[in-house]
Motif scaffolding. Structure first.
Motif, PDB file in Angstrom:
ATOM      1  N   SER A 427       8.913   1.296  -0.967  1.00  0.00           N
ATOM      2  CA  SER A 427       9.160   0.159  -1.860  1.00  0.00           C
ATOM      3  C   SER A 427       8.588  -1.118  -1.260  1.00  0.00           C
ATOM      4  N   PHE A 428       8.672  -1.249   0.106  1.00  0.00           N
ATOM      5  CA  PHE A 428       8.061  -2.417   0.730  1.00  0.00           C
ATOM      6  C   PHE A 428       6.558  -2.435   0.501  1.00  0.00           C
ATOM      7  N   VAL A 429       5.926  -1.293   0.788  1.00  0.00           N
ATOM      8  CA  VAL A 429       4.468  -1.205   0.708  1.00  0.00           C
ATOM      9  C   VAL A 429       4.003  -1.461  -0.729  1.00  0.00           C
ATOM     10  N   TYR A 430       4.756  -0.850  -1.695  1.00  0.00           N
ATOM     11  CA  TYR A 430       4.359  -0.980  -3.098  1.00  0.00           C
ATOM     12  C   TYR A 430       4.411  -2.429  -3.568  1.00  0.00           C
ATOM     13  N   LEU A 431       5.453  -3.142  -3.089  1.00  0.00           N
ATOM     14  CA  LEU A 431       5.641  -4.508  -3.579  1.00  0.00           C
ATOM     15  C   LEU A 431       4.681  -5.489  -2.915  1.00  0.00           C
ATOM     16  N   TYR A 432       4.401  -5.257  -1.613  1.00  0.00           N
ATOM     17  CA  TYR A 432       3.689  -6.297  -0.885  1.00  0.00           C
ATOM     18  C   TYR A 432       2.275  -5.906  -0.472  1.00  0.00           C
ATOM     19  N   HIS A 433       1.713  -4.844  -1.101  1.00  0.00           N
ATOM     20  CA  HIS A 433       0.323  -4.529  -0.726  1.00  0.00           C
ATOM     21  C   HIS A 433      -0.623  -5.495  -1.442  1.00  0.00           C
ATOM     22  N   LYS A 434      -1.821  -5.635  -0.929  1.00  0.00           N
ATOM     23  CA  LYS A 434      -2.757  -6.576  -1.577  1.00  0.00           C
ATOM     24  C   LYS A 434      -4.056  -5.930  -1.957  1.00  0.00           C
TER      25      LYS A 434
ATOM     26  N   ALA B  22     -11.408   5.714  -8.516  1.00  0.00           N
ATOM     27  CA  ALA B  22     -11.408   4.526  -9.374  1.00  0.00           C
ATOM     28  C   ALA B  22     -10.007   4.080  -9.767  1.00  0.00           C
ATOM     29  N   THR B  23      -8.953   4.867  -9.460  1.00  0.00           N
ATOM     30  CA  THR B  23      -7.612   4.451  -9.896  1.00  0.00           C
ATOM     31  C   THR B  23      -7.151   3.251  -9.074  1.00  0.00           C
ATOM     32  N   PRO B  24      -6.242   2.473  -9.652  1.00  0.00           N
ATOM     33  CA  PRO B  24      -5.746   1.310  -8.921  1.00  0.00           C
ATOM     34  C   PRO B  24      -4.947   1.716  -7.677  1.00  0.00           C
ATOM     35  N   THR B  25      -4.860   0.789  -6.703  1.00  0.00           N
ATOM     36  CA  THR B  25      -4.259   1.117  -5.401  1.00  0.00           C
ATOM     37  C   THR B  25      -2.770   1.447  -5.513  1.00  0.00           C
ATOM     38  N   ASN B  26      -2.049   0.713  -6.413  1.00  0.00           N
ATOM     39  CA  ASN B  26      -0.599   0.971  -6.426  1.00  0.00           C
ATOM     40  C   ASN B  26      -0.293   2.388  -6.913  1.00  0.00           C
ATOM     41  N   LEU B  27      -1.155   2.876  -7.839  1.00  0.00           N
ATOM     42  CA  LEU B  27      -0.928   4.268  -8.286  1.00  0.00           C
ATOM     43  C   LEU B  27      -1.211   5.244  -7.154  1.00  0.00           C
TER      44      LEU B  27
END
Lengths: 434, 115
Positions: A427-434, B22-27
């Motif tokens: 959850s940390f990584v997902y919220l604060y990745h760039k 090509a998918t976005p990073t959060n996925l």
């Protein structure tokens, strides 16, 4: 007048404790015995037997069998603890006695010695059938044995037999072995095979048969061999004891026996010892057991819990005493068993005895829950039956009594916590990745 | 025919790989999390096959925690994916909040059943 009535009242007050002379739970030996005879000369021909009984403290009351004043009960209380019927030819008993009242007498827990002889009446046969013993239907038949007869038989028809096939039971016949054969002259009886309370004490040899000695045999005899019982015994479920004998002469004063075909000649027949020991057993001087209450508790505790849990360790004990004729002695045996029973015994253990009459064991409660019973069912030949039970419920584990931190399950604990940590990091990584 | 199937397989694999890059990073982060959870579950199943299912409730608890959190992550991915027309109007923050709350409930139940 007043003085007389007062003194009578005082005297009867003193006599009152003496009137309570009968057998009771604490003192199970019979005290007062009614003896029914069909001929008063039996008092002298059987004097050894009767004097022996009197010397052991029994109160014998001799009456003729058709005496019209006979009564076993008065005002609902039994007057006698034991009954001896030496009246084989009596058709009707006098007074208020009949086969039903004798059956009620035994049903109340009191003891009976019944003897038939060569002219046994239907009344005597009827009483015997009530106890599971069937006399030979032919009323003129006697037991004949051409190999085990007594050499002193004067008639020469081999009806006086010398029997030595005794039941092997120290409690019924005493510790001392009866060396000499027992003389017998009378009718044969067989035991009802469906009755499991009656058993033979003196059986005939395999060469015996039951037939009329004075006439020729027209057909093979019905009763033969060891199926013929000469003296049988029954212990009822309420522990009343009944002895049924086919010969009145068995109890009489006789001596000197030599069995045909054997070298040994005995000065005294085994009759006296046999009937003495048998009368000790039948009048509850021997072989009478009493049990204290069942005691159970968890190992390490002393109180009896109201409920057990599965897989508990528990200890069980019971006290059993044996009446020695005068006092209660500790009973010693190695075959008393206890069952932990619910529809069928889940645990069956033999109790170990210490010298003071305490039988104890310990076991683990089985992995089944429900309502169990501790059951002690003791039925040994010649001893009173003990039937004790005590109910106890068994519950499963409470939710906080299960095992925790089981080593086998450490990977699963690790997996759960790893997943939780992974979720946190994700959850940390997902919220604060760039 | 044989050669063409292997060539087709290789082409398929390459096209999938290029599409995935090509998918976005959060996925991709969510996918990584799902793979980790499923992998942990597989390890536990292999352990149970080896040792036996003695504390069965602990086994169930461990496997369920992994599979449950994987399922919740897949739901998050569906709701957050911009190419998905069905959830166009759902704010991704709302989806993430749902994901966190459901996971909290899941792990509470798991710890209780772990024994």
């Amino acid at each position: 007048m007043m003085n007389l009535s007062r003194s009578v009242a005082l005297i009867s007050l003193f006599l009152l404790p003496l009137l309570s002379f009968s057998f009771s739970v604490d003192n199970p030996t019979d005290r007062r015995v009614l003896v029914l005879l069909d001929d008063l000369s039996l008092k002298s021909s059987h004097s050894i037997f009767f004097n022996n009984l009197k010397s052991r403290g029994f109160d014998l009351d001799f009456k003729l069998a058709d005496d019209s004043k006979l009564a076993l009960q008065r005002y609902g209380q039994y007057l006698f603890d034991g009954l001896i019927i030496f009246a084989p030819s009596t058709e009707r008993l006098g007074g208020s006695l009949d086969s039903k009242s004798i059956a009620d007498f035994v049903d109340s827990g009191r003891d009976l010695i019944l003897s038939a002889d060569t002219s046994a009446s239907d009344l005597i046969r009827g009483i015997a059938t009530e106890c599971g013993v069937d006399f030979d239907e032919d009323s003129s038949a006697m037991v004949i044995d051409h190999t085990s007869f007594s050499v002193s038989d004067v008639d020469g028809d081999h009806t006086l037999i010398a029997a030595d096939d005794l039941v092997k039971s120290d409690v019924i016949l005493g510790k001392a072995k009866i060396e000499a054969p027992v003389l017998f002259r009378g009718v044969a009886h067989s035991l009802n095979p469906t009755n499991n309370l009656v058993f033979k004490v003196l059986s005939a040899s395999p060469s015996a048969y039951s037939a009329n000695p004075s006439s020729k045999l027209s057909s093979p005899p019905q009763l033969t061999g060891s199926a013929i019982s000469l003296v049988s015994v029954m212990q009822a479920r309420n522990n009343a004891r009944v002895v049924i004998s086919g010969s009145l002469q068995l109890f009489s004063d006789r001596s000197g026996v030599q069995k045909a075909g054997s070298q040994n000649q005995y000065e005294k027949s085994g009759n006296e010892q046999f009937v003495t020991e048998l009368s000790k057993w039948v009048f509850h001087e021997r072989g009478h057991l009493k049990a204290g209450s069942l005691v159970h508790h968890r190992v390490g505790e002393t109180d009896e819990p109201a409920i057990y849990r599965i897989k508990d360790d528990l200890e069980f004990s019971v006290e059993i005493y044996e009446w020695s004729g005068k006092s209660w002695e500790p009973y010693v045996a190695n075959d008393v068993q206890v069952q932990f029973y619910m529809m069928s015994p889940y645990v069956l253990k033999t109790l170990s005895a210490d010298k003071k009459g305490l039988f104890h064991t310990s076991f683990k409660v089985p992995d089944v829950y429900g309502v169990f019973q501790f059951k002690v069912e003791y039925e040994k030949l010649g001893y009173t039956t003990l039937s004790l039970s005590k109910q106890i419920p068994v519950r499963p584990y409470r939710h906080n009594e299960y095992e925790r931190f089981i080593p086998t399950a450490y990977p699963y604990y690790g997996a759960c916590f790893t997943t939780m940590a992974g979720f946190f990091v994700f959850s940390f990584v997902y919220l604060y990745h760039k | 025919m044989v050669k063409s199937t292997t060539k087709d397989a290789q082409d398929l694999f390459h096209s999938l790989r290029s599409a995935y890059v090509a998918t976005p990073t959060n996925l991709k982060i969510i996918d990584l999390y799902v793979c980790f959870a499923v992998f942990t579950a597989l390890i536990q199943v292999a352990y149970m096959a080896l040792v036996g299912s003695f504390p069965f409730n602990s086994f169930l608890s461990g496997v369920l925690s992994c599979i449950g959190t994987a399922v919740l992550a897949v739901c998050l991915r569906i709701q957050v994916n911009k190419e998905n027309k069905e959830f166009k109007d759902l704010a991704p923050e709302r989806a993430f909040a749902d994901f966190v709350l459901c996971n909290l409930v899941l792990h509470l139940v798991i710890i209780n059943f772990l024994g």
